[in-house]
Design a protein around this motif. Structure first.
Motif, PDB file in Angstrom:
ATOM      1  N   GLN A 348       0.824  -1.202   0.000  1.00  0.00           N
ATOM      2  CA  GLN A 348       0.000   0.000   0.000  1.00  0.00           C
ATOM      3  C   GLN A 348       0.862   1.258   0.000  1.00  0.00           C
ATOM      4  N   GLU A 349       1.910   1.237   0.789  1.00  0.00           N
ATOM      5  CA  GLU A 349       2.795   2.404   0.865  1.00  0.00           C
ATOM      6  C   GLU A 349       3.442   2.690  -0.483  1.00  0.00           C
ATOM      7  N   THR A 350       3.898   1.624  -1.157  1.00  0.00           N
ATOM      8  CA  THR A 350       4.520   1.788  -2.472  1.00  0.00           C
ATOM      9  C   THR A 350       3.542   2.428  -3.456  1.00  0.00           C
ATOM     10  N   TYR A 351       2.278   1.964  -3.404  1.00  0.00           N
ATOM     11  CA  TYR A 351       1.272   2.529  -4.303  1.00  0.00           C
ATOM     12  C   TYR A 351       1.074   4.017  -4.028  1.00  0.00           C
ATOM     13  N   LEU A 352       0.894   4.381  -2.766  1.00  0.00           N
ATOM     14  CA  LEU A 352       0.627   5.782  -2.423  1.00  0.00           C
ATOM     15  C   LEU A 352       1.812   6.686  -2.755  1.00  0.00           C
ATOM     16  N   ASP A 353       3.028   6.183  -2.536  1.00  0.00           N
ATOM     17  CA  ASP A 353       4.217   6.996  -2.795  1.00  0.00           C
ATOM     18  C   ASP A 353       4.448   7.223  -4.282  1.00  0.00           C
ATOM     19  N   ASN A 354       3.934   6.316  -5.112  1.00  0.00           N
ATOM     20  CA  ASN A 354       4.150   6.434  -6.558  1.00  0.00           C
ATOM     21  C   ASN A 354       2.928   6.956  -7.311  1.00  0.00           C
ATOM     22  N   ALA A 355       1.829   7.196  -6.591  1.00  0.00           N
ATOM     23  CA  ALA A 355       0.609   7.713  -7.239  1.00  0.00           C
ATOM     24  C   ALA A 355       0.785   9.179  -7.613  1.00  0.00           C
ATOM     25  N   ASN A 356       0.006   9.606  -8.581  1.00  0.00           N
ATOM     26  CA  ASN A 356       0.016  11.017  -8.980  1.00  0.00           C
ATOM     27  C   ASN A 356      -0.331  11.891  -7.784  1.00  0.00           C
ATOM     28  N   ILE A 357       0.353  13.008  -7.637  1.00  0.00           N
ATOM     29  CA  ILE A 357       0.168  13.886  -6.502  1.00  0.00           C
ATOM     30  C   ILE A 357      -1.266  14.395  -6.389  1.00  0.00           C
ATOM     31  N   ASN A 358      -1.970  14.446  -7.519  1.00  0.00           N
ATOM     32  CA  ASN A 358      -3.329  14.953  -7.534  1.00  0.00           C
ATOM     33  C   ASN A 358      -4.387  13.843  -7.375  1.00  0.00           C
ATOM     34  N   GLU A 359      -3.938  12.604  -7.306  1.00  0.00           N
ATOM     35  CA  GLU A 359      -4.894  11.520  -7.148  1.00  0.00           C
ATOM     36  C   GLU A 359      -5.566  11.585  -5.783  1.00  0.00           C
ATOM     37  N   SER A 360      -6.865  11.461  -5.773  1.00  0.00           N
ATOM     38  CA  SER A 360      -7.628  11.460  -4.532  1.00  0.00           C
ATOM     39  C   SER A 360      -8.741  10.446  -4.678  1.00  0.00           C
ATOM     40  N   ASP A 361      -8.462   9.235  -4.255  1.00  0.00           N
ATOM     41  CA  ASP A 361      -9.381   8.133  -4.567  1.00  0.00           C
ATOM     42  C   ASP A 361      -9.350   7.092  -3.460  1.00  0.00           C
ATOM     43  N   ILE A 362     -10.137   6.022  -3.646  1.00  0.00           N
ATOM     44  CA  ILE A 362     -10.075   4.853  -2.773  1.00  0.00           C
ATOM     45  C   ILE A 362      -9.784   3.646  -3.657  1.00  0.00           C
ATOM     46  N   THR A 363      -8.588   3.105  -3.540  1.00  0.00           N
ATOM     47  CA  THR A 363      -8.124   2.053  -4.445  1.00  0.00           C
ATOM     48  C   THR A 363      -7.960   0.740  -3.701  1.00  0.00           C
ATOM     49  N   ASN A 364      -8.574  -0.301  -4.238  1.00  0.00           N
ATOM     50  CA  ASN A 364      -8.439  -1.640  -3.668  1.00  0.00           C
ATOM     51  C   ASN A 364      -7.251  -2.338  -4.296  1.00  0.00           C
ATOM     52  N   ILE A 365      -6.244  -2.653  -3.483  1.00  0.00           N
ATOM     53  CA  ILE A 365      -5.039  -3.297  -4.044  1.00  0.00           C
ATOM     54  C   ILE A 365      -4.711  -4.578  -3.284  1.00  0.00           C
TER      55      ILE A 365
END
Length: 365
Positions: A348-365
């Motif tokens: 989860q941390e890897t996903y959040l750290d690499n997501a677009n800075i403007n992304e604001s969502d709820i992602t199931n991973i």
């Protein structure tokens, strides 16, 4: 005729000797097999104890009880040096004798045992004598074996077993006891990392939440009461921007307000921690992902539509106050009891750290 009879008797005696010898070997083999089975059972119990959701001290006490029960030991005491002093981790001896039992490293007869990493057997010859290390007690122990404990050649404490009978350990199989000692060391070595986590858990200054380490110690005990749970990690994606454009003081206020709001809106058996920097974790213990989706949507909408201001006491125009609207990005995953919680969080941390800075969502991973 007499010679024949003698020869027959000799052959019969030799036969009986061979038969008895074979019977003895079979009995000894049977005993060895039973001992191995018992040792295997103890090891399995040890491993089961390590995997339990309990504190290190509770695990060591349970292991000591297993030794007492499985090997019918009268008294068993495990003493560990914690870096500052010796402390009794487990013992079935009355507490009034603990001061003596946790000072055995200072007794001359045991100093050589510690220096040479070898066990020391001591006993008395009759009930009127007492063991040299005993101070205020007289009739409790009449024989004892002292085992120094080492982890990677570093002395960490000792294990001592005692009996109320003189010479009770004269014929004991020390090989078995050495195996038990090695198992105790293995357990202590395994749980030392858990003890470290339990010791370094702290509360974050601004959020009032426990740190990441809490998840792997007390937090895991709560989570692992259930077969499956939902792990949510979210990030305040514009926290750095708030710190830079407004002030770090406002950034701290954002952390405080978000933490307070979530804390007041989740159940007591959910675990909420500040994971690292702008990232937080909520462990929804015993809840499926479908059961938290609506809650997360509501909480996300509520927080992102709330302007967090620096000076709440200022009664001026709301639009003129220095403040900011937080922006949150969520990830959710299913955690199964007994699996790697740290692996779920790392993903989860890897996903959040690499997501677009403007992304604001709820992602199931």
């Amino acid at each position: 005729m007499l010679i024949v009879t003698v020869i027959v008797l000799i052959i019969a005696v030799i036969g009986l000797i061979i038969y008895n010898f074979n019977i003895h070997k079979k009995i000894q083999t049977y005993k060895n097999i039973n001992q191995k089975i018992n040792n295997l059972s103890v090891v399995q119990d040890f491993m089961g104890t390590i995997g339990e959701t309990s504190t290190v001290d509770q695990k060591i006490k349970k292991i000591n009880n297993i030794l007492i029960d499985k090997y019918e030991i009268k008294y068993s005491t495990i003493v560990v040096f914690n870096g500052a002093e010796y402390e009794i981790k487990a013992s079935n001896v009355d507490e009034r004798h603990w001061d003596a039992l946790k000072s055995l490293q200072s007794v001359d007869m045991f100093k050589d045992s510690i220096a040479q990493a070898t066990p020391k057997y001591v006993t008395v010859n009759n009930d009127k004598e007492r063991l040299p290390y005993q101070q205020m007690e007289f009739g409790r122990a009449k024989s004892a074996i002292f085992f120094p404990l080492y982890i990677d050649n570093v002395y960490i404490g000792y294990w001592i077993i005692e009996s109320g009978t003189p010479h009770d350990f004269d014929n004991v199989d020390t090989t078995v006891l050495e195996v038990i000692k090695d198992n105790i060391v293995s357990v202590l070595k395994t749980v030392v990392h858990q003890k470290t986590l339990e010791s370094i858990v702290r509360k974050d200054l601004f959020s009032g939440l426990y740190s990441e380490e809490y998840l792997y110690a007390e937090g895991r005990k709560i989570i692992d009461q259930y077969t499956t749970s939902t792990i949510c990690m979210f990030k305040i994606t514009n926290l750095e921007e708030i710190n830079h454009k407004c002030s770090r003081e406002l950034g701290n206020k954002v952390i405080e307000k978000i933490s307070d709001y979530i804390k007041s809106n989740i159940a007591d058996h959910y675990v909420f921690v500040r994971y690292m920097g702008p990232k937080f974790v909520i462990a929804f213990s015993g809840v499926e992902i479908s059961g938290v989706a609506e809650y997360l949507n509501d909480i996300k909408e509520k927080i992102e539509n709330t302007k967090i201001v620096l000076d709440e006491e200022d009664n001026g125009d709301e639009s003129e106050k220095i403040g900011a609207f937080p922006r949150l990005n969520f990830t959710i995953s299913t955690y199964y009891k007994g699996t790697g919680l740290e692996e779920v969080l790392k993903k989860q941390e890897t996903y959040l750290d690499n997501a677009n800075i403007n992304e604001s969502d709820i992602t199931n991973i």
